[in-house]
Design an enzyme around this catalytic site. Structure first.
Site, PDB file in Angstrom:
ATOM      1  N   GLY A 194      43.188 -15.975 -29.053  1.00  9.35           N
ATOM      2  CA  GLY A 194      41.879 -16.639 -29.089  1.00  9.35           C
ATOM      3  C   GLY A 194      41.988 -18.019 -29.715  1.00  9.35           C
ATOM      4  O   GLY A 194      41.128 -18.437 -30.495  1.00  9.35           O
ATOM      5  N   GLY A 218      36.867 -22.086 -31.882  1.00  8.47           N
ATOM      6  CA  GLY A 218      36.473 -21.491 -33.174  1.00  8.47           C
ATOM      7  C   GLY A 218      37.584 -21.377 -34.200  1.00  8.47           C
ATOM      8  O   GLY A 218      38.391 -22.305 -34.383  1.00  8.47           O
ATOM      9  N   GLY A 259      40.301 -19.491 -34.296  1.00  7.33           N
ATOM     10  CA  GLY A 259      41.666 -19.450 -33.760  1.00  7.33           C
ATOM     11  C   GLY A 259      42.222 -20.852 -33.562  1.00  7.33           C
ATOM     12  O   GLY A 259      43.375 -21.139 -33.893  1.00  7.33           O
ATOM     13  N   SER A 272      36.392  -9.346 -40.522  1.00  5.42           N
ATOM     14  CA  SER A 272      35.016  -9.851 -40.714  1.00  5.42           C
ATOM     15  C   SER A 272      34.488  -9.064 -41.893  1.00  5.42           C
ATOM     16  O   SER A 272      34.986  -7.963 -42.183  1.00  5.42           O
ATOM     17  CB  SER A 272      34.169  -9.532 -39.471  1.00  5.42           C
ATOM     18  OG  SER A 272      32.785  -9.682 -39.749  1.00  5.42           O
ATOM     19  N   TYR A 285      30.114  -3.472 -33.172  1.00  8.20           N
ATOM     20  CA  TYR A 285      30.975  -4.541 -33.704  1.00  8.20           C
ATOM     21  C   TYR A 285      31.563  -4.100 -35.050  1.00  8.20           C
ATOM     22  O   TYR A 285      32.773  -4.210 -35.281  1.00  8.20           O
ATOM     23  CB  TYR A 285      30.161  -5.827 -33.842  1.00  8.20           C
ATOM     24  CG  TYR A 285      30.939  -7.015 -34.360  1.00  8.20           C
ATOM     25  CD1 TYR A 285      31.913  -7.631 -33.579  1.00  8.20           C
ATOM     26  CD2 TYR A 285      30.683  -7.544 -35.632  1.00  8.20           C
ATOM     27  CE1 TYR A 285      32.622  -8.740 -34.051  1.00  8.20           C
ATOM     28  CE2 TYR A 285      31.383  -8.646 -36.102  1.00  8.20           C
ATOM     29  CZ  TYR A 285      32.352  -9.241 -35.313  1.00  8.20           C
ATOM     30  OH  TYR A 285      33.048 -10.335 -35.788  1.00  8.20           O
TER      31      TYR A 285
HETATM   32  N1  LIG Z   1      31.760 -16.462 -35.865  1.00  8.30           N
HETATM   33  C1  LIG Z   1      31.508 -15.599 -36.840  1.00  8.30           C
HETATM   34  O1  LIG Z   1      30.414 -15.614 -37.458  1.00  8.30           O
HETATM   35  C2  LIG Z   1      32.563 -14.575 -37.243  1.00  8.30           C
HETATM   36  C3  LIG Z   1      32.430 -13.954 -38.490  1.00  8.30           C
HETATM   37  C4  LIG Z   1      33.393 -13.044 -38.906  1.00  8.30           C
HETATM   38  C5  LIG Z   1      34.468 -12.776 -38.080  1.00  8.30           C
HETATM   39  N2  LIG Z   1      34.569 -13.373 -36.862  1.00  8.30           N
HETATM   40  C6  LIG Z   1      35.737 -13.059 -36.045  1.00  8.30           C
HETATM   41  O2  LIG Z   1      36.537 -14.230 -35.939  1.00  8.30           O
HETATM   42  C7  LIG Z   1      37.335 -14.156 -34.759  1.00  8.30           C
HETATM   43  C8  LIG Z   1      37.242 -15.479 -34.015  1.00  8.30           C
HETATM   44  O3  LIG Z   1      35.918 -15.664 -33.567  1.00  8.30           O
HETATM   45  P1  LIG Z   1      35.199 -17.083 -33.496  1.00  8.30           P
HETATM   46  O4  LIG Z   1      34.038 -17.026 -34.385  1.00  8.30           O
HETATM   47  O5  LIG Z   1      36.184 -18.162 -33.658  1.00  8.30           O
HETATM   48  O6  LIG Z   1      34.598 -17.020 -32.009  1.00  8.30           O
HETATM   49  P2  LIG Z   1      35.059 -17.680 -30.649  1.00  8.30           P
HETATM   50  O7  LIG Z   1      35.098 -19.155 -30.748  1.00  8.30           O
HETATM   51  O8  LIG Z   1      34.193 -17.053 -29.599  1.00  8.30           O
HETATM   52  O9  LIG Z   1      36.572 -17.179 -30.484  1.00  8.30           O
HETATM   53  C9  LIG Z   1      36.969 -15.968 -29.927  1.00  8.30           C
HETATM   54  C10 LIG Z   1      38.187 -16.222 -29.085  1.00  8.30           C
HETATM   55  O10 LIG Z   1      38.642 -14.979 -28.552  1.00  8.30           O
HETATM   56  C11 LIG Z   1      39.098 -15.190 -27.223  1.00  8.30           C
HETATM   57  N3  LIG Z   1      38.975 -13.953 -26.466  1.00  8.30           N
HETATM   58  C12 LIG Z   1      37.851 -13.225 -26.257  1.00  8.30           C
HETATM   59  N4  LIG Z   1      38.125 -12.189 -25.455  1.00  8.30           N
HETATM   60  C13 LIG Z   1      39.452 -12.259 -25.160  1.00  8.30           C
HETATM   61  C14 LIG Z   1      40.339 -11.476 -24.360  1.00  8.30           C
HETATM   62  N5  LIG Z   1      39.907 -10.404 -23.676  1.00  8.30           N
HETATM   63  N6  LIG Z   1      41.631 -11.838 -24.290  1.00  8.30           N
HETATM   64  C15 LIG Z   1      42.085 -12.921 -24.963  1.00  8.30           C
HETATM   65  N7  LIG Z   1      41.293 -13.709 -25.725  1.00  8.30           N
HETATM   66  C16 LIG Z   1      39.998 -13.383 -25.814  1.00  8.30           C
HETATM   67  C17 LIG Z   1      38.180 -16.298 -26.676  1.00  8.30           C
HETATM   68  O11 LIG Z   1      38.845 -17.091 -25.701  1.00  8.30           O
HETATM   69  P3  LIG Z   1      38.693 -16.860 -24.119  1.00  8.30           P
HETATM   70  O12 LIG Z   1      37.245 -16.537 -23.870  1.00  8.30           O
HETATM   71  O13 LIG Z   1      39.154 -18.131 -23.525  1.00  8.30           O
HETATM   72  O14 LIG Z   1      39.610 -15.717 -23.817  1.00  8.30           O
HETATM   73  C18 LIG Z   1      37.895 -17.152 -27.904  1.00  8.30           C
HETATM   74  O15 LIG Z   1      38.764 -18.267 -27.980  1.00  8.30           O
HETATM   75  C19 LIG Z   1      36.827 -12.938 -33.986  1.00  8.30           C
HETATM   76  O16 LIG Z   1      37.693 -11.856 -34.209  1.00  8.30           O
HETATM   77  C20 LIG Z   1      35.464 -12.655 -34.610  1.00  8.30           C
HETATM   78  O17 LIG Z   1      35.108 -11.289 -34.509  1.00  8.30           O
HETATM   79  C21 LIG Z   1      33.639 -14.288 -36.424  1.00  8.30           C
END
Ligand SMILES: NC(=O)c1ccc[n+]([C@@H]2O[C@H](COP(=O)([O-])OP(=O)(O)OC[C@H]3O[C@@H](n4cnc5c(N)ncnc54)[C@H](OP(=O)(O)O)[C@@H]3O)[C@@H](O)[C@H]2O)c1
Length: 225
Positions: free
Chosen positions: A8, A12, A14, A136, A149
């Site tokens: 990912g 975000g 990643g 998270s 989730y």
């Molecule tokens: N944002 C928040 O408030 C928050 C809080 C706590 C924890 N988190 C965690 O932080 C992590 C990163 O999330 P983020 O907030 O940075 O959101 P994000 O920008 O939506 O990033 C998620 C990434 O996962 C990739 N992804 C999704 N499904 C996939 C698949 N089937 N295969 C490969 N890649 C996949 C997406 O890329 P593609 O769609 O191009 O595949 C995207 O780049 C996640 O695990 C999330 O649960 C987020």
């Protein structure tokens, strides 16, 4: 040069972790489903003097994970994995569809478990390695309208804590990162959060994680509003 895989990595957290890890002498292998965003991150890394490879990978596909792990192991000295990719569907549990539930578990839980299983043999070969699991605070306590989730993140917590114990006598380290809300594309198609701009930036969270990688557990609570 040692290589670290970030799942990912196109958006975000990643993306920000990939940018920072590329400044720590890692060759960063950027994975995700959308090649355009991954290529843009690769370009940014190279412009800052780092090196990166783009590898399209859908974590819901076990055969693809196995093939790509083998391919990457032939081209790179794999020494790290950041299981960052994740998705969420939010709202009343009774309104969560079967497809949504399966997709969340396939991505967050099985994606993390299968990637770890596929990469660990190469870390074991080198007798050292780092696996960072992005969880998270939803992996620390239950939250309203986040049942599936939270269940997925509790699963990754159990997985991580267990491997920490299993590998404690080795130089393969597992780090669990628990963060509160971040202002990322994660919230783009959701109304669960009224104003994600109040959250920490992904850059801030990535910096805290990268500066604390010697710990086994990194907890970054949400900012008080
Ligand atoms: N944002 C928040 O408030 C928050 C809080 C706590 C924890 N988190 C965690 O932080 C992590 C990163 O999330 P983020 O907030 O940075 O959101 P994000 O920008 O939506 O990033 C998620 C990434 O996962 C990739 N992804 C999704 N499904 C996939 C698949 N089937 N295969 C490969 N890649 C996949 C997406 O890329 P593609 O769609 O191009 O595949 C995207 O780049 C996640 O695990 C999330 O649960 C987020």
């Amino acid at each position: 040069m040692e290589a670290i895989i970030v799942t990912g990595a196109g958006t975000g957290l990643g993306k920000e972790l990939a940018l920072l890890l590329s400044k720590q002498d890692y060759h960063v292998i950027l994975t995700g489903r959308t090649e355009d965003t991954l290529n843009a991150v690769k370009q940014q890394i190279e412009q800052s003097g780092g090196s990166a490879t783009v590898q399209a990978l859908d974590l819901r596909n076990l055969e693809e994970i196995k093939e790509i792990a083998l391919l990457l192991s032939k081209k790179h000295t794999l020494s790290g994995l950041v299981n960052n990719a994740g998705i969420g569907y939010f709202g009343p549990f009774s309104e969560t569809s079967d497809t949504e539930m399966e997709e969340v578990f396939q991505t967050n839980v099985f994606g993390t478990i299968h990637m770890t299983k596929a990469i660990l043999p190469y870390l074991e070969q080198n007798q050292k390695g780092l696996v960072v699991n992005i969880i998270s605070t939803a992996g620390l306590r239950g939250k309203k309208h986040e049942a599936v989730y939270c269940a997925s993140k509790f699963a990754v917590r159990g997985f991580t804590e267990s491997l920490q114990k299993e590998y404690e006598a080795t130089d393969i380290r597992f780090v669990a990162a628990y963060m509160g809300g971040m202002n990322t594309p994660f919230w783009e198609e959701s109304e669960h959060v009224a104003d994600p701009t109040k959250f920490r930036s992904a850059t801030e969270v990535a910096e805290i994680i990268v500066n604390n990688l010697e710990k086994t557990e990194i907890i970054i609570e949400s900012k008080k509003s």
